[in-house]
Design a protein around this motif. Structure first.
Motif, PDB file in Angstrom:
ATOM      1  N   UNK A  58       0.991  -1.371  -0.066  1.00 10.35           N
ATOM      2  CA  UNK A  58      -0.046   0.017  -0.003  1.00 10.35           C
ATOM      3  C   UNK A  58       1.046   1.119  -0.146  1.00 10.35           C
ATOM      4  N   UNK A  59       0.495   2.379  -0.385  1.00  8.95           N
ATOM      5  CA  UNK A  59       0.993   3.429  -0.272  1.00  8.95           C
ATOM      6  C   UNK A  59       0.001   4.664   0.757  1.00  8.95           C
ATOM      7  N   UNK A  60       0.523   5.026   1.709  1.00 13.82           N
ATOM      8  CA  UNK A  60      -0.268   5.663   2.475  1.00 13.82           C
ATOM      9  C   UNK A  60       0.448   7.267   2.796  1.00 13.82           C
ATOM     10  N   UNK A  61      -0.499   8.085   2.537  1.00 17.40           N
ATOM     11  CA  UNK A  61      -0.137   9.618   2.447  1.00 17.40           C
ATOM     12  C   UNK A  61      -0.454  10.088   3.741  1.00 17.40           C
ATOM     13  N   UNK A  62       0.272  10.474   4.726  1.00 13.26           N
ATOM     14  CA  UNK A  62       0.089  11.153   5.933  1.00 13.26           C
ATOM     15  C   UNK A  62       0.590  12.516   6.224  1.00 13.26           C
ATOM     16  N   UNK A  63      -0.048  13.561   6.427  1.00 17.03           N
ATOM     17  CA  UNK A  63       0.350  14.970   6.513  1.00 17.03           C
ATOM     18  C   UNK A  63       1.476  15.239   5.542  1.00 17.03           C
ATOM     19  N   UNK A  64       1.094  15.134   4.225  1.00 12.10           N
ATOM     20  CA  UNK A  64       1.799  15.380   3.005  1.00 12.10           C
ATOM     21  C   UNK A  64       2.710  14.635   2.581  1.00 12.10           C
ATOM     22  N   UNK A  65       3.223  13.555   3.511  1.00  5.97           N
ATOM     23  CA  UNK A  65       4.439  12.710   3.149  1.00  5.97           C
ATOM     24  C   UNK A  65       3.975  11.212   2.744  1.00  5.97           C
ATOM     25  N   UNK A  66       4.178  10.627   1.676  1.00  8.81           N
ATOM     26  CA  UNK A  66       3.896   9.285   1.233  1.00  8.81           C
ATOM     27  C   UNK A  66       4.821   8.171   1.767  1.00  8.81           C
TER      28      UNK A  66
END
Length: 208
Positions: free
Chosen positions: A151-159
């Protein structure tokens, strides 16, 4: 195993659901029942068990009966089994988990809850892809674990790119979104339930 019969009941969750369905505050219920707000809060959060007399007072304040509240209560199971074949084709788990399923690499995305009932922890498993454009932000912490695929998770603008066996921990309040990058991905999300005031407790501790 997994049979809820003859288990102690968590009546606090039933009290909370009934109160909210009537759009009443704890203060109103306290005034009607003659019980204190702190005590009612403890009852709703399963930190205090009301006596028969107190439960009847609460039931009267909520325009119901103690019997009906007990009937609507959740079992306080110490052990429960959720079998692997319990799935929800093409559906998310709604507000409790904070994630839904959408079209993607897997033609039939599926989700299933790994915890039954109204508890302090919630866990869900997602198979297939997810609506990558949907952003989430929840009050409490959660752990995302890739059981299979990637998966790819983007959290607070960071991947963050996660493969099989990888985990990502998100503290409460972190904005994030995710998507499966290979077919048949299985993502497990374990979270503190939304009704638990874990974030508020943590913030209060920092101010001391």
């Amino acid at each position: 195993m997994g049979d809820h019969k003859e288990q102690p009941l968590r009546v606090g969750a039933a009290v909370r659901r009934r109160r909210r369905s009537l759009q009443l505050t704890l203060a109103v219920v306290a005034e009607r029942s003659g019980l204190s707000v702190p005590f009612l809060s403890q009852v709703e959060n399963e930190r205090a068990r009301p006596s028969t007399s107190s439960l009847e007072k609460v039931a009267d304040a909520l325009r119901t009966t103690a019997v009906e509240l007990l009937a609507a209560a959740d079992p306080a199971c110490s052990v429960d089994v959720v079998r692997a074949d319990v799935t929800e084709p093409g559906q998310g788990t709604g507000q409790s988990s904070g994630h839904g399923a959408g079209a993607g690499p897997d033609p039939e995305p599926r989700s299933r809850s790994l915890v039954r009932g109204h508890h302090q922890m919630h866990a869900s498993e997602f198979t297939g892809d997810h609506d990558a454009g949907r952003e989430f932000q929840y009050r409490n912490d959660q752990l995302m674990y890739v059981a299979d695929g990637a998966v790819e998770i983007e959290a607070e603008g960071r991947a963050y790119r996660l493969g099989r066996g990888d985990t990502l921990y998100l503290t409460g309040g972190v904005r994030h979104r995710w998507r499966a990058t290979v077919p048949d991905t299985r993502l497990v999300v374990v979270a503190v339930a939304e009704h638990i005031e874990a974030v508020r407790d943590r913030d209060r501790g920092r101010r001391r």
